[in-house]
Each structure stands twice: as structure tokens, then as C-alpha cells.
Design an enzyme around this catalytic site. Structure first.
Site, mmCIF file in Angstrom:
data_model
loop_
_atom_site.group_PDB
_atom_site.id
_atom_site.type_symbol
_atom_site.label_atom_id
_atom_site.label_comp_id
_atom_site.label_asym_id
_atom_site.label_seq_id
_atom_site.Cartn_x
_atom_site.Cartn_y
_atom_site.Cartn_z
ATOM 1 N N HIS A 199 19.353 101.568 45.659
ATOM 2 C CA HIS A 199 19.264 100.503 47.362
ATOM 3 C C HIS A 199 20.802 99.853 47.673
ATOM 4 O O HIS A 199 21.161 99.589 49.231
ATOM 5 C CB HIS A 199 18.501 99.331 46.866
ATOM 6 C CG HIS A 199 18.452 97.965 47.861
ATOM 7 N ND1 HIS A 199 17.063 97.775 48.523
ATOM 8 C CD2 HIS A 199 19.062 96.815 48.137
ATOM 9 C CE1 HIS A 199 17.318 96.826 49.320
ATOM 10 N NE2 HIS A 199 18.172 96.449 49.319
ATOM 11 N N GLU A 200 21.046 99.500 46.881
ATOM 12 C CA GLU A 200 22.860 98.391 46.535
ATOM 13 C C GLU A 200 23.762 99.562 47.208
ATOM 14 O O GLU A 200 23.863 99.469 48.435
ATOM 15 C CB GLU A 200 23.320 98.275 45.726
ATOM 16 C CG GLU A 200 22.512 96.822 45.257
ATOM 17 C CD GLU A 200 22.125 95.956 46.217
ATOM 18 O OE1 GLU A 200 22.731 96.076 46.774
ATOM 19 O OE2 GLU A 200 21.365 95.211 45.691
ATOM 20 N N HIS A 256 23.147 100.186 51.605
ATOM 21 C CA HIS A 256 23.822 99.566 51.957
ATOM 22 C C HIS A 256 25.094 99.601 52.811
ATOM 23 O O HIS A 256 25.589 99.742 53.501
ATOM 24 C CB HIS A 256 24.054 97.816 51.406
ATOM 25 C CG HIS A 256 22.818 97.575 51.588
ATOM 26 N ND1 HIS A 256 21.662 97.005 52.919
ATOM 27 C CD2 HIS A 256 22.099 97.019 50.352
ATOM 28 C CE1 HIS A 256 20.789 96.098 52.523
ATOM 29 N NE2 HIS A 256 21.034 95.879 50.778
ATOM 30 N N TYR A 293 22.048 92.272 60.246
ATOM 31 C CA TYR A 293 21.460 91.555 58.502
ATOM 32 C C TYR A 293 20.905 90.475 58.950
ATOM 33 O O TYR A 293 20.478 89.418 58.451
ATOM 34 C CB TYR A 293 22.326 91.793 58.242
ATOM 35 C CG TYR A 293 21.044 91.423 56.383
ATOM 36 C CD1 TYR A 293 21.801 92.844 55.940
ATOM 37 C CD2 TYR A 293 21.682 90.762 55.065
ATOM 38 C CE1 TYR A 293 20.681 92.637 54.622
ATOM 39 C CE2 TYR A 293 21.714 90.408 54.718
ATOM 40 C CZ TYR A 293 20.521 92.156 53.571
ATOM 41 O OH TYR A 293 20.054 91.397 52.867
ATOM 42 N N GLU A 310 17.246 96.127 55.493
ATOM 43 C CA GLU A 310 16.774 96.164 54.352
ATOM 44 C C GLU A 310 15.855 97.102 53.371
ATOM 45 O O GLU A 310 15.661 98.213 52.418
ATOM 46 C CB GLU A 310 16.070 95.121 53.837
ATOM 47 C CG GLU A 310 16.649 93.425 53.422
ATOM 48 C CD GLU A 310 17.297 94.031 52.224
ATOM 49 O OE1 GLU A 310 16.995 94.909 50.924
ATOM 50 O OE2 GLU A 310 18.438 94.044 51.467
ATOM 51 N N ASP A 367 12.735 86.061 56.229
ATOM 52 C CA ASP A 367 13.700 86.538 56.005
ATOM 53 C C ASP A 367 13.904 88.150 56.129
ATOM 54 O O ASP A 367 12.953 89.431 55.554
ATOM 55 C CB ASP A 367 13.825 86.443 54.218
ATOM 56 C CG ASP A 367 14.722 86.289 53.524
ATOM 57 O OD1 ASP A 367 14.743 87.334 52.879
ATOM 58 O OD2 ASP A 367 15.775 85.679 52.786
ATOM 59 N N HIS A 411 14.630 90.306 53.572
ATOM 60 C CA HIS A 411 13.540 91.017 52.304
ATOM 61 C C HIS A 411 12.193 91.323 53.024
ATOM 62 O O HIS A 411 11.268 91.884 51.640
ATOM 63 C CB HIS A 411 13.597 90.496 51.008
ATOM 64 C CG HIS A 411 15.530 90.437 50.939
ATOM 65 N ND1 HIS A 411 16.389 89.126 51.014
ATOM 66 C CD2 HIS A 411 15.807 91.377 50.123
ATOM 67 C CE1 HIS A 411 17.546 89.832 51.114
ATOM 68 N NE2 HIS A 411 17.457 91.021 50.076
#
Length: 547
Positions: free
Chosen positions: A360-361, A364, A375, A384, A447, A449
């Protein structure tokens, strides 16, 4: 008459076979029968030593030269191969090595030599001093690292005879080592003419080593590391020198995106190249997870999508683990091109270094180098979701039995205090209590997420389809907004379509309607307009109310 002779011969042969069988059986039952008949290592060395004396001229050996055994191989048939290094007046000879080949009985069969040049030097006193050779090597190391302000640079010259580059000559072999601005080890061996000071050759001298580590979440995993002296560094030169460092439970001090100070990223080192214990008691266990996650993500993008590194330039990022105290987060930072992992508070989260979190990271980072989805708003939800979708595909790609592929996000890091079994659920995002299953005009106010749920749900439907099913031991039940039945096309095609849409069609402002268009364009490019895959993309978006 001929039949009589043949019958007699047959009887004689039968008798001979019986006698031979009896002899062999008796020999097999004797204690010596199971001894290895091949020459021993010491016997082979003795045979080779005799060959050196008898064939010195052919091997180019003189009284000024010495030899030492480097390796011995004895074949199953008893043939022997003894490898030597050579010295000249007690100086190592580069290119002086050779292999002596012997028959099973020790008789000389021949030799292979690195060079056939005869060594004869008028003097072994250098005109270029050792400190001068060291300076030249340090300069070469800096040049090889494109002027990076190296730290802790050291150089050690050794006088040698160079027989690798034409006529043998006196030379300095200098090993120069240091650390780059990120703390990664760098090293270069520089060969300098000891008479003129001219550089003869130079090469990188940090060796790649195959190690392994006991991780917190993924079991024992393979690691590529670098050897520096007698120690190993958790730096992978096969993946752009990606490394993992210890943040020492410190944090960054950043204001409006400008960092006044950063937590450290001291590269983990190990004595035997077997890292971690699989428990948090050993700080390197979390580092194993982070490095492994980086490796699998790198390999997924390269082997599946042909992307060489996160930025597509072959350069690695780096990880920081043990960031802050009881820090319940992990994040990608474009400014350092790095990933950072907290240890969690132990009640809500454990260390946030699980495989799908790493995927996931790092994704990005891919997004920042491609579509650069803003974002916030719907584009932030897509940002996300991109990390959730492709990070999940990394987990499936890794095919690790300790952390099998699923459509749950962060299931390995959650603890009982979190109250749920995962951070997010792709088959029905609303199961987390906050995420959106379907698009509405208010989704962009959530948000990022949680607004990501719409795309996560689309991705699950596109890969696996709607309804109840069990996949890899996990039960899912994915609904649709319009009550339709969606048939999935598989994870591989989902990944291909989303990656192409991200890298070719999406822009910083892409919203959900734009994502539908982008993925349809990608499906058209890959499989054709009106194809099964194209129609499945359209159906999956309609099933989450993006029309």
C-alpha cells in the site's frame, strides 16, 4: 559342430559370472567395501604439488613465485582439480591463479591459467606512495557515486602484481569504502599503476549476499543483503539499493511540508545474515517484514507491470521502522522517497509492517510518480484505493503461506482493541463502519480512507464477482447497488486494467466518473472495445453506482 562350441562357451561364461558374482558379494560384505575409493583432499594436494615441480616451466613458475591452494575438487571418477593462487616475491598476483587437472591416479593432465604472461619485474618498490593511491581511490569512489557527499570514507591500499591487464606490472589495489548521504554502504576497488599513478581498472566491491529473516507476520523469508567486511547490511543491491533502517523511536519535525529535522534511518546490520527472531523483542524482526514487503512490491511491479522501481528509474526507496513511540501509523513520504512504520500501541495495532501495508505505502509512491491523484475529495479516495487495490495484489503475488492473499486490508496488524478484524474490507467496504460501498454526491466529503471504499468495492467485483463465496479460506459476500450479478475476470486482469488506467489515463483531478472512463479506456487498449473484460469493467462500475 558350431552348436557344440557355442554351448561350451555359454557354460564357461556362466561359470565365470557365478565366480565373479561370488567375489563381488564377498567384497561387498567386507568392511572396506563401503570406503570411498576416491583420493582425499590431502592426496590430491600432494599429487598437484608433485605436478608443480615437474611442470613448473609449462605453468610459468619460477623461484620468485609462490603458490597457495585455494580450492580442491575430486570428481566421482577420482579425477582431481586443484586451484592455486600465486605470489611474486611475496606480493599477490592478480591474474596469477591457475587450476591443475589430474587423472584418478594422480598423473598430470593439464592446467587452466588466468594468464600466460611471464612475470618478471625489475623492482617491487613503488614510485606512487600508498597515501597517494588511497586518495586516488577515494576520488574514484566519489566519482562513481556521482559526487554524493560520502561519509566515513576510508581507503586501504595493498601492493600487488597486476597480470590481468597485459604485461604484468606493479600496482596498488585499494579498497575504498564509505557511506552515502542516506547511510547506505558504498565500496569500490581501484587498481592503480604503482609507477605512473594511472588508474588501470576499478569495480564495485560490495557483494550481494543471500540471507534470510524471521519476520513478525510472513514467516521466514529470503533477503538479499550486502556484505561489508565481516558484517551484513540490510541493503538490497538487486532492487535499487533499497534498505531498511532503525528510526530509534524518534520522529520528524516538519512544518508545512518542510522538515527541520528527520528521525534517523540507521541501516540494520547483522553478523551472520540470519535476521530477526520473529518477535518484537528483536528490533530487526520488524525490519525483516519491511524489507520483505519492499522486495515483494518491487518484484510485483517489475515482473507483472514491467516497472523498474517505484519511480520507474531503477532506484530504490528506503524504510524506517520503529518510528515514534506506540505510533499507530505507517506512511509514504515523497520528500524522502521513503516509507515509515510505527510500532503500534499493542492494543489497537501491532507493528504496522505487514506485507499488504508495505505494498500500500509503496504504491503511494507509484501514484505520486504517475497520476499524482490529489489527496482530497474523490481523487483522494482514488489515491487511497489505488494503494489498497495494488497493495492487495502484491499480497496475492507474494503467495506467502504465512500471510495468504485476501481482500482484507491490514488484517495482520489489528489487535483486539481495534474491534474489527481488518482496517478495510474490499468486498463490502461498509463493514468497517465508515467506508462507502457505493458512489453518491457526498462521497467526496468523506475522509479519503473511507471514500476509497467505492473503488475498492469495484475492484473486488471486477476480480471476483458479486455474491457469497469463500476464497483462500476467507468468506466474502459482495452486494451490488443495482441488484445485478457481476461475474469477475480475475485478479491479473484487474491489476493490468487499473495499472494502465493509473499510468496512462488518470490525472491529478480524476474523480469516480473519470476513473470509470480511464479503466474502460485501459480495458479497450488491453482487450478490445466490447470485449468480455471491457463489459465487466462497465458492469462493476454500475454495480457501485458509478455510471
Amino acid at each position: 559342430m558350431s552348436r557344440t562350441r557355442n554351448t561350451r562357451a555359454s557354460r564357461l561364461a556362466t561359470a565365470g559370472v557365478a565366480a565373479t558374482t561370488a567375489t563381488l558379494l564377498a567384497a561387498a560384505l567386507s568392511p572396506a567395501a563401503h570406503a570411498d575409493p576416491r583420493p582425499t583432499r590431502s592426496t590430491a594436494i600432494a599429487h598437484a604439488a608433485q605436478a608443480l615441480v615437474q611442470h613448473a616451466t609449462a605453468l610459468g613458475l619460477t623461484s620468485a613465485e609462490g603458490t597457495t591452494v585455494r580450492d580442491v575438487i575430486v570428481d566421482k571418477n577420482g579425477a582431481q582439480h586443484v586451484r592455486y593462487d600465486r605470489t611474486y616475491r611475496e606480493l599477490p598476483v592478480l591474474g596469477g591463479d591457475f587450476v591443475v587437472h589430474l587423472k584418478a591416479d594422480g598423473a598430470y593432465r593439464g592446467a587452466d591459467r588466468a594468464t600466460r604472461s611471464r612475470i618478471s619485474l625489475a623492482s617491487i618498490v613503488p614510485a606512487v606512495s600508498a597515501p597517494k593511491a588511497a586518495d586516488l581511490a577515494v576520488n574514484a569512489l566519489r566519482a562513481a557515486n556521482l559526487g554524493d557527499p560520502l561519509k566515513q570514507v576510508k581507503a586501504r591500499p595493498e601492493l600487488v602484481v597486476d597480470a590481468l591487464h597485459g604485461t604484468p606490472k606493479l600496482a596498488w589495489r585499494t579498497n575504498a569504502v564509505g557511506k552515502d548521504s542516506l547511510g547506505n554502504p558504498v565500496a569500490r576497488t581501484v587498481l592503480t599503476d604503482a609507477r605512473s599513478g594511472a588508474q588501470i581498472d576499478a569495480w564495485d566491491s560490495i557483494e550481494t549476499a543471500a540471507g534470510d529473516g524471521k519476520s513478525l507476520y510472513s514467516g521466514t523469508v529470503p533477503l538479499q543483503t550486502t556484505q561489508s567486511g565481516s558484517a551484513y547490511n540490510l541493503t538490497d543491491p538487486t532492487r535499487g539499493n533499497t534498505y531498511t533502517g532503525d528510526a530509534a523511536n524518534k520522529t520528524d519535525l516538519c512544518i508545512f511540508g518542510i522538515c527541520i529535522s528527520r528521525a534517523p534511518s540507521t541501516v540494520f546490520t547483522d553478523a551472520d545474515n540470519h535476521w530477526g527472531t520473529g518477535t518484537t523483542a528483536d528490533r530487526s524482526s520488524a525490519a525483516v517484514d519491511a524489507q520483505y514487503g519492499t522486495n515483494e512490491t518491487w518484484d510485483y511491479y517489475k515482473n507483472v507491470h514491467g516497472r523498474n522501481g517505484i519511480a520507474g528509474d531503477g532506484k530504490g526507496s528506503y524504510n524506517r521502522v520503529h518510528y515514534g513511540n506506540s505510533y499507530n501509523n505507517a506512511f509514504w513520504d515523497d520528500s524522502c522517497f521513503c516509507m515509515t512504520y510505527g510500532d503500534g500501541d499493542g492494543t489497537t495495532f501491532g507493528p504496522l509492517v505487514a506485507l499488504d501495508v508495505a505494498g500500500h505505502e509503496m504504491t503511494h509512491g507509484v501514484t505520486s510518480k504517475t497520476a499524482a491523484l490529489t489527496y482530497s475529495g474523490e481523487s483522494g479516495g482514488l489515491n487511497e484505493a489505488t494503494s489498497d487495490i495494488l497493495g492487495t495484489l502484491v499480497e496475492w503475488y507474494a503467495n506467502n503461506s504465512s500471510d495468504p492473499g485476501d481482500y482484507l486490508i491490514g488484517e495482520k496488524i489489528v489487535r483486539s482493541g481495534f474491534g474489527k478484524t481488518a482496517l478495510r474490507y474490499m468486498d463490502q467496504p461498509s463493514k468497517d463502519g465508515s467506508s462507502a460501498d457505493y458512489w453518491s454526491s457526498s462521497v467526496g466529503n468523506l475522509d479519503v480512507h473511507y471514500s476509497s471504499g467505492v473503488a475498492n468495492h469495484f475492484a473486488y467485483l471486477l476480480a471476483e464477482g458479486s455474491g457469497a463465496k469463500t476464497i483462500n479460506g476467507v468468506s466474502y459476500n459482495s452486494p451490488t447497488y443495482n441488484g445485478s450479478t457481476v461475474t469477475g475476470i480475475g485478479r491479473d486482469k484487474l491489476g493490468a486494467i487499473w495499472y494502465r488506467a493509473l499510468t496512462v489515463y488518470m490525472t491529478s483531478s480524476t474523480n469516480y466518473a473519470g476513473a470509470r472512463t480511464a479503466t474502460l479506456n485501459a480495458a479497450r487498449d488491453l482487450y478490445g472495445a466490447g470485449s468480455t473484460e471491457y463489459n465487466a469493467v462497465a458492469a462493476a462500475w454500475s454495480a457501485v453506482n458509478v455510471n
